[in-house]
Design a protein around this motif. Structure first.
Motif, PDB file in Angstrom:
ATOM      1  N   GLN A   1      15.928 108.875   0.701  1.00 49.91           N
ATOM      2  CA  GLN A   1      15.512 107.814  -0.627  1.00 49.91           C
ATOM      3  C   GLN A   1      16.061 108.002  -2.336  1.00 49.91           C
ATOM      4  O   GLN A   1      15.838 107.355  -3.059  1.00 49.91           O
ATOM      5  N   GLU A   2      15.982 109.733  -2.290  1.00 46.98           N
ATOM      6  CA  GLU A   2      16.249 109.866  -3.140  1.00 46.98           C
ATOM      7  C   GLU A   2      18.132 109.039  -3.316  1.00 46.98           C
ATOM      8  O   GLU A   2      18.074 109.502  -4.948  1.00 46.98           O
ATOM      9  N   LYS A   3      18.312 109.214  -2.221  1.00 46.59           N
ATOM     10  CA  LYS A   3      19.990 108.778  -2.508  1.00 46.59           C
ATOM     11  C   LYS A   3      20.542 107.202  -3.389  1.00 46.59           C
ATOM     12  O   LYS A   3      21.186 106.847  -3.799  1.00 46.59           O
ATOM     13  N   ILE A   4      19.067 106.547  -3.601  1.00 46.31           N
ATOM     14  CA  ILE A   4      19.209 105.395  -4.077  1.00 46.31           C
ATOM     15  C   ILE A   4      18.228 104.925  -4.820  1.00 46.31           C
ATOM     16  O   ILE A   4      16.832 105.878  -6.133  1.00 46.31           O
ATOM     17  N   THR A   5      19.061 104.335  -5.380  1.00 49.36           N
ATOM     18  CA  THR A   5      18.677 104.532  -7.058  1.00 49.36           C
ATOM     19  C   THR A   5      18.361 102.689  -7.693  1.00 49.36           C
ATOM     20  O   THR A   5      19.560 102.311  -6.725  1.00 49.36           O
ATOM     21  N   PRO A   6      17.814 102.690  -8.947  1.00 50.83           N
ATOM     22  CA  PRO A   6      17.259 101.025  -8.879  1.00 50.83           C
ATOM     23  C   PRO A   6      18.970  99.971  -9.509  1.00 50.83           C
ATOM     24  O   PRO A   6      19.221  99.252  -9.337  1.00 50.83           O
ATOM     25  N   TYR A   7      19.961 101.611 -10.364  1.00 42.69           N
ATOM     26  CA  TYR A   7      21.232 100.831 -10.691  1.00 42.69           C
ATOM     27  C   TYR A   7      22.208 101.289 -10.453  1.00 42.69           C
ATOM     28  O   TYR A   7      22.144 102.699 -10.578  1.00 42.69           O
ATOM     29  N   ASN A   8      23.473 100.789 -11.116  1.00 45.42           N
ATOM     30  CA  ASN A   8      24.511 101.961 -10.263  1.00 45.42           C
ATOM     31  C   ASN A   8      25.350 101.916 -11.678  1.00 45.42           C
ATOM     32  O   ASN A   8      27.204 101.224 -11.880  1.00 45.42           O
ATOM     33  N   ASP A   9      25.029 102.696 -12.330  1.00 45.58           N
ATOM     34  CA  ASP A   9      25.328 103.040 -13.563  1.00 45.58           C
ATOM     35  C   ASP A   9      26.494 104.412 -13.806  1.00 45.58           C
ATOM     36  O   ASP A   9      25.719 104.294 -14.718  1.00 45.58           O
TER      37      ASP A   9
END
Length: 244
Positions: free
Chosen positions: A4-12
């Motif tokens: 889950q640490e690799k998952i982000t809300p946005y790809n910015d």
């Protein structure tokens, strides 16, 4: 690194913590409405159960991690009547709503909010009798570091109570939850919050987050003992209890 640490809300390109702060600032105005509706108000009962776990013990000073809009902090203030309850979060947008709730409840003499990075808390060692967290540790940029900080600021003999969303593990609830979380949840979240990424992120992190026995082991490695967990509502939520 946990999944889950690799998952982000946005790809910015920003680090996860900054993206999570931006996401919660974005959805703050609709967060409570969505939270309660998407859980059919069951989340309120989960919070009461988690607070009851620490009720028999010393709770003069309480720290609520990832406090969001303050629902858990306010309920804990009412149920525990501590001398001081501090809610911390990285999102000022969420906490500003919490401050308004506290004013309406006339709990300013007990509850306060403060912006903090949960990976690097500003408090002295062993500052609190109880540390709580409801639906927030899943968003930590570094889970091990965040939990270690929670343990550091907890007094010896103090108690930890955590709620986190999880996946049911038995048929047919596992399959029904998958269907719900991949259809209704992101669609409804997008319509109400206007942030199409936020509730896709929610689903992805629930599926990736360690739960049950695995999470209990992580808590022990962070420095906690007497770690227990209990699955609630067919496993949609898991409650973790521990001491220092």
């Amino acid at each position: 690194m946990y999944r889950q640490e690799k998952i982000t809300p946005y790809n910015d390109g920003k680090e996860k913590g900054k993206q999570v702060e931006q996401m919660f600032d974005n959805i703050a105005p609709t967060y409570d409405t969505l939270n309660h509706r998407l859980s059919w108000e069951i989340d309120k009962g989960w919070r009461r159960k988690a607070i009851r776990q620490v009720e028999p013990f010393t709770h003069r000073e309480v720290l609520d991690i990832a406090t969001g809009t303050g629902d858990f902090a306010i309920l804990a203030a009412k149920m525990l009547s501590p001398e001081r309850l501090l809610g911390v979060d990285i999102s000022e947008g969420m906490m500003e709503i919490g401050r308004e709730k506290v004013r309406k409840e006339r709990l300013e003499h007990i509850v306060d909010f403060q912006k903090e990075d949960c990976m690097n808390l500003s408090f002295e060692d062993e500052s609190f009798d109880v540390v709580t967290a409801a639906f927030g540790i899943r968003n930590f940029q570094d889970l091990d570091k965040g939990l270690s900080e929670m343990c550091r600021v907890l007094r010896k003999g103090g108690h930890l109570s955590i709620l986190e969303l999880s996946q049911p593990v038995t048929f047919p609830f596992k399959q029904l939850f998958w269907l719900y979380s991949h259809t209704l949840l992101p669609i409804y979240g997008k319509i109400i919050s206007k942030d199409k990424s936020a509730y896709k992120y929610l689903t992805a992190t629930i599926e990736a987050f360690p739960q049950g026995e695995e999470m209990a082991g992580i808590l022990k490695r962070a420095g906690f003992n007497q770690v227990k967990f209990k699955r609630l509502t067919f496993g949609v939520c898991t409650m973790y209890m521990a001491t220092k």
